[in-house]
Design a protein around this motif. Sequence first.
Motif, PDB file in Angstrom:
ATOM      1  N   VAL A  74       0.620  -1.238   0.027  1.00  0.00           N
ATOM      2  CA  VAL A  74       0.026   0.016   0.064  1.00  0.00           C
ATOM      3  C   VAL A  74       0.821   1.369   0.135  1.00  0.00           C
ATOM      4  CG1 VAL A  74      -1.681   1.454   1.343  1.00  0.00           C
ATOM      5  CG2 VAL A  74      -1.965  -1.046   1.206  1.00  0.00           C
ATOM      6  N   PHE A  75       1.890   1.264   0.692  1.00  0.00           N
ATOM      7  CA  PHE A  75       2.468   2.523   1.026  1.00  0.00           C
ATOM      8  C   PHE A  75       3.625   2.684  -0.241  1.00  0.00           C
ATOM      9  CE2 PHE A  75       2.518   1.698   5.811  1.00  0.00           C
ATOM     10  CZ  PHE A  75       1.384   2.336   5.935  1.00  0.00           C
ATOM     11  N   THR A  76       3.698   1.540  -1.336  1.00  0.00           N
ATOM     12  CA  THR A  76       4.624   2.124  -2.418  1.00  0.00           C
ATOM     13  C   THR A  76       3.539   2.186  -3.486  1.00  0.00           C
ATOM     14  OG1 THR A  76       4.570  -0.548  -2.752  1.00  0.00           O
ATOM     15  CG2 THR A  76       6.374   0.718  -1.708  1.00  0.00           C
ATOM     16  N   ARG A  77       2.358   2.554  -3.343  1.00  0.00           N
ATOM     17  CA  ARG A  77       1.384   2.850  -4.267  1.00  0.00           C
ATOM     18  C   ARG A  77       1.729   4.314  -5.115  1.00  0.00           C
ATOM     19  NH1 ARG A  77      -2.148   0.058  -6.976  1.00  0.00           N
ATOM     20  NH2 ARG A  77      -3.710   1.751  -6.766  1.00  0.00           N
ATOM     21  N   LEU A 121      -4.507  -2.793  13.007  1.00  0.00           N
ATOM     22  CA  LEU A 121      -4.936  -1.743  14.094  1.00  0.00           C
ATOM     23  C   LEU A 121      -5.018  -0.412  13.678  1.00  0.00           C
ATOM     24  CD1 LEU A 121      -3.613  -3.128  17.436  1.00  0.00           C
ATOM     25  CD2 LEU A 121      -5.844  -3.912  16.300  1.00  0.00           C
ATOM     26  N   CYS A 122      -4.150  -0.164  12.828  1.00  0.00           N
ATOM     27  CA  CYS A 122      -3.732   1.295  12.385  1.00  0.00           C
ATOM     28  C   CYS A 122      -4.058   1.530  11.000  1.00  0.00           C
ATOM     29  CB  CYS A 122      -2.341   1.701  12.544  1.00  0.00           C
ATOM     30  SG  CYS A 122      -1.981   1.394  14.343  1.00  0.00           S
ATOM     31  N   THR A 123      -3.503   0.984   9.953  1.00  0.00           N
ATOM     32  CA  THR A 123      -3.653   1.104   8.815  1.00  0.00           C
ATOM     33  C   THR A 123      -4.996   0.636   7.998  1.00  0.00           C
ATOM     34  OG1 THR A 123      -1.513   0.469   8.059  1.00  0.00           O
ATOM     35  CG2 THR A 123      -2.750   0.472   6.247  1.00  0.00           C
ATOM     36  N   LEU A 124      -5.730  -0.244   8.576  1.00  0.00           N
ATOM     37  CA  LEU A 124      -6.916  -0.555   8.052  1.00  0.00           C
ATOM     38  C   LEU A 124      -8.020   0.283   8.801  1.00  0.00           C
ATOM     39  CD1 LEU A 124      -6.952  -4.723   8.166  1.00  0.00           C
ATOM     40  CD2 LEU A 124      -7.214  -2.998   6.200  1.00  0.00           C
ATOM     41  N   SER A 125      -7.492   1.023   9.713  1.00  0.00           N
ATOM     42  CA  SER A 125      -8.565   2.167  10.336  1.00  0.00           C
ATOM     43  C   SER A 125      -8.550   3.335   9.507  1.00  0.00           C
ATOM     44  CB  SER A 125      -8.083   2.485  12.134  1.00  0.00           C
ATOM     45  OG  SER A 125      -6.906   3.191  11.665  1.00  0.00           O
ATOM     46  N   SER A 126      -7.898   3.528   8.597  1.00  0.00           N
ATOM     47  CA  SER A 126      -7.874   4.539   7.635  1.00  0.00           C
ATOM     48  C   SER A 126      -8.726   4.252   6.536  1.00  0.00           C
ATOM     49  CB  SER A 126      -6.544   5.122   7.390  1.00  0.00           C
ATOM     50  OG  SER A 126      -6.573   5.901   6.181  1.00  0.00           O
ATOM     51  N   GLN A 127      -9.644   5.017   6.087  1.00  0.00           N
ATOM     52  CA  GLN A 127     -10.509   5.022   4.594  1.00  0.00           C
ATOM     53  C   GLN A 127      -9.501   5.186   3.738  1.00  0.00           C
ATOM     54  OE1 GLN A 127     -13.520   7.807   4.414  1.00  0.00           O
ATOM     55  NE2 GLN A 127     -14.415   6.841   2.572  1.00  0.00           N
ATOM     56  N   LEU A 128      -8.599   5.910   3.987  1.00  0.00           N
ATOM     57  CA  LEU A 128      -7.759   6.319   2.627  1.00  0.00           C
ATOM     58  C   LEU A 128      -7.052   4.985   2.140  1.00  0.00           C
ATOM     59  CD1 LEU A 128      -5.883   8.081   0.451  1.00  0.00           C
ATOM     60  CD2 LEU A 128      -4.767   8.565   2.500  1.00  0.00           C
ATOM     61  N   PHE A 129      -6.327   4.409   3.324  1.00  0.00           N
ATOM     62  CA  PHE A 129      -5.471   3.141   2.908  1.00  0.00           C
ATOM     63  C   PHE A 129      -6.397   1.954   2.690  1.00  0.00           C
ATOM     64  CE2 PHE A 129      -2.505   6.158   5.031  1.00  0.00           C
ATOM     65  CZ  PHE A 129      -1.454   6.151   4.314  1.00  0.00           C
ATOM     66  N   ARG A 130      -7.672   1.948   3.057  1.00  0.00           N
ATOM     67  CA  ARG A 130      -8.462   0.682   2.840  1.00  0.00           C
ATOM     68  C   ARG A 130      -8.748   0.810   1.508  1.00  0.00           C
ATOM     69  NH1 ARG A 130     -11.382   1.986   7.660  1.00  0.00           N
ATOM     70  NH2 ARG A 130     -13.062   2.867   6.328  1.00  0.00           N
ATOM     71  N   ARG A 131      -9.182   2.119   0.925  1.00  0.00           N
ATOM     72  CA  ARG A 131      -9.358   2.207  -0.547  1.00  0.00           C
ATOM     73  C   ARG A 131      -8.257   1.793  -1.585  1.00  0.00           C
ATOM     74  NH1 ARG A 131     -10.929   7.102  -0.361  1.00  0.00           N
ATOM     75  NH2 ARG A 131      -9.174   8.074  -1.142  1.00  0.00           N
ATOM     76  N   GLU A 132      -6.964   2.216  -0.875  1.00  0.00           N
ATOM     77  CA  GLU A 132      -5.766   2.013  -1.915  1.00  0.00           C
ATOM     78  C   GLU A 132      -5.565   0.410  -1.974  1.00  0.00           C
ATOM     79  OE1 GLU A 132      -3.915   3.870  -3.742  1.00  0.00           O
ATOM     80  OE2 GLU A 132      -4.866   5.581  -3.226  1.00  0.00           O
ATOM     81  N   LEU A 133      -5.726  -0.272  -0.540  1.00  0.00           N
ATOM     82  CA  LEU A 133      -5.675  -1.640  -0.423  1.00  0.00           C
ATOM     83  C   LEU A 133      -6.477  -2.390  -1.387  1.00  0.00           C
ATOM     84  CD1 LEU A 133      -4.394  -3.981   0.730  1.00  0.00           C
ATOM     85  CD2 LEU A 133      -5.927  -3.953   2.642  1.00  0.00           C
ATOM     86  N   VAL A 134      -7.909  -2.197  -1.354  1.00  0.00           N
ATOM     87  CA  VAL A 134      -8.980  -2.636  -2.248  1.00  0.00           C
ATOM     88  C   VAL A 134      -8.557  -2.307  -3.653  1.00  0.00           C
ATOM     89  CG1 VAL A 134     -11.302  -2.548  -2.910  1.00  0.00           C
ATOM     90  CG2 VAL A 134     -10.764  -2.379  -0.547  1.00  0.00           C
ATOM     91  N   LEU A 159      -5.582  -1.871  -4.943  1.00  0.00           N
ATOM     92  CA  LEU A 159      -4.353  -2.731  -5.251  1.00  0.00           C
ATOM     93  C   LEU A 159      -4.882  -4.195  -5.416  1.00  0.00           C
ATOM     94  CD1 LEU A 159      -1.420  -3.182  -5.406  1.00  0.00           C
ATOM     95  CD2 LEU A 159      -1.625  -3.579  -2.962  1.00  0.00           C
ATOM     96  N   LEU A 160      -5.639  -4.728  -4.473  1.00  0.00           N
ATOM     97  CA  LEU A 160      -5.977  -6.113  -4.707  1.00  0.00           C
ATOM     98  C   LEU A 160      -6.831  -6.397  -6.106  1.00  0.00           C
ATOM     99  CD1 LEU A 160      -7.086  -6.844  -0.969  1.00  0.00           C
ATOM    100  CD2 LEU A 160      -5.133  -7.684  -2.291  1.00  0.00           C
ATOM    101  N   SER A 161      -7.824  -5.343  -6.600  1.00  0.00           N
ATOM    102  CA  SER A 161      -8.902  -5.506  -7.635  1.00  0.00           C
ATOM    103  C   SER A 161      -7.840  -5.386  -8.951  1.00  0.00           C
ATOM    104  CB  SER A 161      -9.342  -4.439  -7.781  1.00  0.00           C
ATOM    105  OG  SER A 161      -9.019  -3.046  -7.742  1.00  0.00           O
ATOM    106  N   VAL A 162      -6.667  -4.632  -8.740  1.00  0.00           N
ATOM    107  CA  VAL A 162      -5.676  -4.687  -9.949  1.00  0.00           C
ATOM    108  C   VAL A 162      -4.924  -5.837 -10.010  1.00  0.00           C
ATOM    109  CG1 VAL A 162      -3.648  -3.464 -10.905  1.00  0.00           C
ATOM    110  CG2 VAL A 162      -5.317  -2.082  -9.750  1.00  0.00           C
ATOM    111  N   ARG A 163      -4.590  -6.421  -8.948  1.00  0.00           N
ATOM    112  CA  ARG A 163      -3.911  -7.835  -9.012  1.00  0.00           C
ATOM    113  C   ARG A 163      -4.832  -8.755  -9.464  1.00  0.00           C
ATOM    114  NH1 ARG A 163       1.144  -6.495  -8.676  1.00  0.00           N
ATOM    115  NH2 ARG A 163       1.838  -5.266  -7.019  1.00  0.00           N
TER     116      ARG A 163
END
Length: 322
Positions: free
Chosen positions: A49-52, A302-315, A317-321
């Motif tokens: 996520v952080f390297t997006r 506990l931290c990254t998933l609590s952020s809407q921004l990073f959850r969106r980036e993670l979703v 990322l997974l959809s692109v994969r």
Amino acid sequence: MSSTSMNMTMDNITYLLATVKMRSILFTRYWCIGMFIVGLIGHTLNICVFTRRSLRFNPCVRYLLASAVAGYFIIFGILPVRLLQFGYNWSLFIPSEILCKTLTFLFSWFRILPCWFIALASLDRYLCSSSSVTLRRWSTLPVSSCLIFCVTVFIGITQIPILIFYTIHQDPMICLGQPNSFQKLNGIFLLIIWSLIPSLAMLIFGLLTIRNIQKSAQRAFDHDMINRRQKRIKHVDRQLVQITLVQSILFGTTSAAGAIGGMYNVIDSNLRKDPLSLAVQGLTGNVLSFIGLLSPCMSFYLCTLSSQLFRRELVHLLSVRQ
């Protein structure tokens, strides 16, 4: 007391001693294996996520990325070695004094780094949200890279006394500081540098950042001069503040427990002469010490998933994969 009563008492003590030792072994095995699995998954997703592309050039994300990388050293270094030591009674510290000093130095060095990187992320959010142009100029990638390097070297320097005072003790054979005065002072110093300073920095800069954002929002509302790009930047800032505040509490409490566990393990054994008390002391100290490794392993959940921004980036990322 009759010989029968004494035998019963000795049997009870032996049974309790065996029970405490078995519980310590089982706790170590389940804890280390569980933390390794969840930590490996969490840090891998953190790095992805952080390297997006949308985040990789953000200085605050650079600090969070450094924290995740340092967490890898804990996952692949500290946890396996501690699992072998306390879970299977096979210590890599005692074959030689060089290993004792070197491994203790490296483990103490890398377990402190993640909380300092989170503190730097809190500092960056404060600088970035400041109304002062001079302060905002310090929130850049070159500055973040320089601070990451300087903090890494600084923490390493503070742990150099371990290379001097740690040695292998006999009966039982264990790698500990020498003399006892160093052990106790080192425990207090570890509590300050591992828990107190980073946690206070996270909390103070986090609260100052919230104040800056509130003032900025008020000015934008009064003058009606905010555009879509500015809104997104402020949204990113708020999400990053949320992460740093949560991590300040998480890292502060768990690292304090780890430091207290380290001090508890070096209490003068003359105060607890019987084997049962020593076993209970060792179990309590190990539990507290392992709790100190909780935040580097669980920060993603506990931290990254609590952020809407990073959850969106993670979703995304997974959809692109897929």
